[in-house]
Scaffold this motif. Structure first.
Motif, mmCIF file in Angstrom:
data_model
loop_
_atom_site.group_PDB
_atom_site.id
_atom_site.type_symbol
_atom_site.label_atom_id
_atom_site.label_comp_id
_atom_site.label_asym_id
_atom_site.label_seq_id
_atom_site.Cartn_x
_atom_site.Cartn_y
_atom_site.Cartn_z
ATOM 1 N N ALA A 1 4.025 7.346 -7.650
ATOM 2 C CA ALA A 1 3.839 6.190 -6.770
ATOM 3 C C ALA A 1 4.083 6.549 -5.309
ATOM 4 C CB ALA A 1 4.775 5.057 -7.191
ATOM 5 N N ILE A 2 4.856 7.611 -5.068
ATOM 6 C CA ILE A 2 5.150 8.010 -3.689
ATOM 7 C C ILE A 2 3.868 8.415 -2.981
ATOM 8 C CG2 ILE A 2 6.367 9.653 -2.215
ATOM 9 C CD1 ILE A 2 8.517 9.857 -4.364
ATOM 10 N N SER B 1 0.510 6.190 -0.175
ATOM 11 C CA SER B 1 0.124 6.623 1.162
ATOM 12 C C SER B 1 -1.021 5.759 1.674
ATOM 13 C CB SER B 1 -0.297 8.092 1.156
ATOM 14 O OG SER B 1 -1.446 8.270 0.358
ATOM 15 N N ALA B 2 -1.025 5.506 2.963
ATOM 16 C CA ALA B 2 -2.000 4.581 3.548
ATOM 17 C C ALA B 2 -3.425 5.053 3.366
ATOM 18 C CB ALA B 2 -1.698 4.391 5.031
ATOM 19 N N ILE C 1 -7.415 15.975 -3.986
ATOM 20 C CA ILE C 1 -6.995 17.012 -3.036
ATOM 21 C C ILE C 1 -5.757 16.549 -2.270
ATOM 22 C CG2 ILE C 1 -7.660 18.258 -0.943
ATOM 23 C CD1 ILE C 1 -10.571 18.139 -1.982
ATOM 24 N N TYR C 2 -5.767 15.293 -1.843
ATOM 25 C CA TYR C 2 -4.624 14.734 -1.107
ATOM 26 C C TYR C 2 -3.348 14.873 -1.945
ATOM 27 C CZ TYR C 2 -2.086 11.534 1.981
ATOM 28 O OH TYR C 2 -1.184 10.993 2.867
ATOM 29 N N ARG C 3 -3.448 14.515 -3.220
ATOM 30 C CA ARG C 3 -2.275 14.598 -4.093
ATOM 31 C C ARG C 3 -1.817 16.056 -4.255
ATOM 32 N NH1 ARG C 3 -5.525 10.622 -6.854
ATOM 33 N NH2 ARG C 3 -4.539 8.553 -6.703
ATOM 34 N N ALA C 4 -2.772 16.962 -4.422
ATOM 35 C CA ALA C 4 -2.428 18.377 -4.597
ATOM 36 C C ALA C 4 -1.717 18.918 -3.362
ATOM 37 C CB ALA C 4 -3.689 19.187 -4.892
ATOM 38 N N ASP D 1 -1.067 -5.872 14.138
ATOM 39 C CA ASP D 1 -0.132 -6.344 13.100
ATOM 40 C C ASP D 1 -0.343 -5.528 11.823
ATOM 41 O OD1 ASP D 1 1.774 -7.746 11.746
ATOM 42 O OD2 ASP D 1 0.489 -9.488 11.342
ATOM 43 N N CYS D 2 0.126 -4.297 11.858
ATOM 44 C CA CYS D 2 -0.012 -3.413 10.695
ATOM 45 C C CYS D 2 1.086 -2.359 10.728
ATOM 46 C CB CYS D 2 -1.397 -2.749 10.675
ATOM 47 S SG CYS D 2 -1.690 -1.641 12.063
ATOM 48 N N GLY D 3 1.105 -1.508 9.709
ATOM 49 C CA GLY D 3 2.144 -0.497 9.579
ATOM 50 C C GLY D 3 1.964 0.694 10.499
ATOM 51 N N HIS D 4 2.892 1.641 10.373
ATOM 52 C CA HIS D 4 2.990 2.789 11.273
ATOM 53 C C HIS D 4 1.764 3.704 11.209
ATOM 54 C CE1 HIS D 4 4.832 5.801 13.720
ATOM 55 N NE2 HIS D 4 5.039 6.653 12.747
ATOM 56 N N TYR D 5 1.164 3.858 10.024
ATOM 57 C CA TYR D 5 -0.053 4.677 9.914
ATOM 58 C C TYR D 5 -1.237 3.817 10.353
ATOM 59 C CZ TYR D 5 2.180 8.760 7.947
ATOM 60 O OH TYR D 5 2.939 9.899 7.790
ATOM 61 N N ILE D 6 -1.194 3.486 11.615
ATOM 62 C CA ILE D 6 -2.061 2.487 12.224
ATOM 63 C C ILE D 6 -3.540 2.850 12.121
ATOM 64 C CG2 ILE D 6 -1.949 3.485 14.548
ATOM 65 C CD1 ILE D 6 -1.266 0.588 15.527
ATOM 66 N N HIS D 7 -3.821 4.156 12.147
ATOM 67 C CA HIS D 7 -5.204 4.646 12.072
ATOM 68 C C HIS D 7 -5.806 4.457 10.688
ATOM 69 C CE1 HIS D 7 -2.232 7.785 11.415
ATOM 70 N NE2 HIS D 7 -3.053 8.285 10.504
#
Length: 318
Positions: free
Chosen positions: A200-201, A205-206, A220-223, A293-299
């Protein structure tokens, strides 16, 4: 009494034995999974040798301006993390994502994370990959410090800084950084594969949550996450960030145009994060800001708005 002590001793030994068994199983499983995932980890961009270690630079698009994306601290896969935004800009501009030592497809290396070394490695990697200044810098979070220093030291190389909830020096005067012990424990857990028991970690991810990636890219992201979580280079960046930020503070606000996209601050453990960024942007030449009005990973959360506003801003600088 001796009988009680003996029982306690045996219980402690059993607990230690179980812990060692869990660690061994986790580590063996982790190594097997890393081997199985190695086929996914083929660099998608150009790999160059900088300071005797390999760095990865991903590029796409064409245009008379080059946008350089700089990741925040601890972002395992900068190339995939920024995709939601740069894919909306690469039909008009040249895009470059530099992955620092210990990030993404780049090698984890025994190199200092003082701000001069980081900046010179980033510049060298871009040059070796065939990119040429000047650049529009898109720093996220901690790399805001690096972008500001770049503009201080080499103003002729920086057209503008478009900050993605970027850190500024004043933020680190009271930012609650993790302790060296907690970083060491987290890093140890990642190296032995404990993170694999908590999928779940990475799935939270955003970039994944906002559906910016294809199915294969999610794999790939998970790997990359399992291979590059809390690397030694990431830890060293945190250890040196206060000194690095102070060096940037001493240099004053660089004389380049800036546009900061600022999050709602709810994911930042600093109450006045937004106000600090607003004040800094207002003090910059041709400074501008937008609070989203959103989280830190704004992009990842608001790529359409950021892309549209960035294009207007960049073209307005001509």
């Amino acid at each position: 009494m001796n009988k009680i002590l003996k029982i306690i001793k045996n219980v402690v030994l059993v607990i230690i034995g179980v812990l060692f068994l869990i660690i061994a199983i986790s580590y063996i499983n982790h190594r097997i999974q890393l081997h199985n995932e190695s086929a996914l980890l083929t660099p998608t961009g150009t790999v160059v040798n900088v300071n005797n270690h390999q760095m990865h630079v991903y590029t796409e698009g064409i245009g008379d301006k080059t946008l350089v994306f700089m990741s925040g601290g601890g972002t395992a896969s900068p190339v995939l993390d920024f995709k939601g935004l740069y894919s909306k800009l690469s039909d008009r501009y040249r895009i470059a994502v530099v992955e620092k030592a210990g990030y993404g497809y780049s090698e984890t290396a025994a190199v200092s994370r003082d701000i001069d070394t980081i900046l010179e490695e980033t510049r060298a990697a871009l040059t070796l990959a065939g990119e040429k200044a000047p650049y529009v810098l898109f720093p996220h979070s901690m790399s805001g410090i690096e972008a500001l220093y770049w503009a201080q030291k080499y103003p002729e190389e920086v057209v503008s800084i478009i900050g993605l909830d970027p850190a500024i020096p004043a933020a680190y005067e009271k930012y609650p950084l993790p302790s060296e012990l907690s970083m060491a424990l987290t890093s140890f857990g990642a190296r032995i594969g404990i993170t694999r028991f908590f999928p779940a970690i990475v799935d939270s991810s955003a970039a994944i949550q906002e559906n910016h990636l294809f199915d294969q890219e999610n794999k790939i992201y998970r790997a990359i996450f399992y291979a590059k979580t809390q690397t030694s280079n990431m830890n060293e960046e945190v250890k040196m960030i206060v000194n690095n930020a102070q060096k940037v503070a001493d240099g004053g606000i660089p004389d380049v145009p800036m546009y900061f996209f600022i999050s709602n601050g709810q994911e930042i453990p600093l109450a006045d994060w937004g106000n600090l960024l607003i004040t800094y942007a207002e003090s910059a030449r041709n400074g501008k800001y937008m609070v989203l009005d959103c989280g830190h990973y704004i992009h990842d959360y608001e790529p359409e708005i950021i892309a549209e506003e960035s294009m207007k801003y960049i073209e307005g600088l001509q």
